[in-house]
Scaffold this motif. Structure first.
Motif, PDB file in Angstrom:
ATOM      1  N   THR A  27       0.839  -1.196   0.000  1.00 27.48           N
ATOM      2  CA  THR A  27       0.000   0.000   0.000  1.00 27.48           C
ATOM      3  C   THR A  27       0.872   1.244   0.000  1.00 27.48           C
ATOM      4  OG1 THR A  27      -0.148   0.301   2.402  1.00 27.48           O
ATOM      5  CG2 THR A  27      -1.754  -1.174   1.404  1.00 27.48           C
ATOM      6  N   PRO A  72      -4.283   0.810  -1.153  1.00 26.96           N
ATOM      7  CA  PRO A  72      -3.791  -0.468  -1.661  1.00 26.96           C
ATOM      8  C   PRO A  72      -3.384  -0.339  -3.121  1.00 26.96           C
ATOM      9  CG  PRO A  72      -5.815  -0.781  -0.421  1.00 26.96           C
ATOM     10  CD  PRO A  72      -5.644   0.700  -0.621  1.00 26.96           C
ATOM     11  N   ALA A  81      -4.360  -5.818  -5.624  1.00 29.38           N
ATOM     12  CA  ALA A  81      -4.691  -5.885  -4.197  1.00 29.38           C
ATOM     13  C   ALA A  81      -5.319  -7.250  -3.910  1.00 29.38           C
ATOM     14  CB  ALA A  81      -5.666  -4.774  -3.833  1.00 29.38           C
TER      15      ALA A  81
END
Length: 194
Positions: A133, A157, A161
């Motif tokens: 992130t 993110p 992800a």
């Protein structure tokens, strides 16, 4: 608002510059885009990389600095990244890398620059979830190596992800940490059928 990028340790930058200047290091890296890049390459946007080990019951989340990542730019934009790590002798070049996180990092940083509030950008790795992130730390005065993950910090993110977590959507740390806690918690063992 502009992002307040913390300065990387000088030895970390020097180690990346030395690796970029070494034909052997570039040629033997597993980054085809770096080997194919035309023109001069430069390390930019140094971001401290922190790792999230776990989330405590109190909701706090200790992180530890694991390195610095530099985006490697040439004429066509970012083509790779260079990671450094802390060794007993100080900061040293670790490796070059490429992949979707490079483009995703650039996109997230552009979006963060357009936010109304100033932040200090960092990277936060959650290895158990294969998650990276962009950590937008609210305290711009921190040196990048320290500072805890605060509830008001934003976590963005990067793509790809984990399933069920939207990439490129800013989340307050206080909102995303419970989701990560749930995912990082071991699943309860089911009893055998009677």
């Amino acid at each position: 608002m502009p992002l307040h990028v913390p300065p990387a340790p000088a030895p970390a930058l020097r180690s990346v510059l030395a690796a970029l200047g070494s034909p052997t290091a570039v040629r033997e890296s597993r980054t085809p885009s770096l080997r194919a890049a035309q023109g001069p390459m430069s390390p930019e946007l140094p971001l401290p990389v922190h790792e999230l080990d776990h989330v405590t019951a109190a909701g706090t989340s200790p992180t530890r600095l694991t390195g610095w990542r530099f985006l490697i730019r040439c004429d066509e934009g970012a083509v790779a990244a260079a990671d450094t790590m802390l060794t007993p002798d100080g900061w040293a070049f670790s490796h070059f890398c490429e992949g979707p996180y490079i483009t995703s990092s650039e996109l997230a940083l552009r979006h963060a620059e357009a936010m109304p509030k100033a932040y200090q950008p960092r990277l936060l790795s959650v290895p158990e979830l294969y998650m990276l992130t962009l950590w937008l730390h609210a305290d711009c005065a921190d040196d990048g190596a320290s500072g805890a993950l605060a509830p008001a910090d934003l976590l963005v993110p990067l793509a790809p992800a984990p399933p069920g977590i939207a990439a490129h959507r800013p989340h307050r740390a206080a909102d995303l940490l419970p989701v990560l806690t749930h995912r990082l918690s071991p699943a309860p063992l089911l009893g055998s059928p009677a």
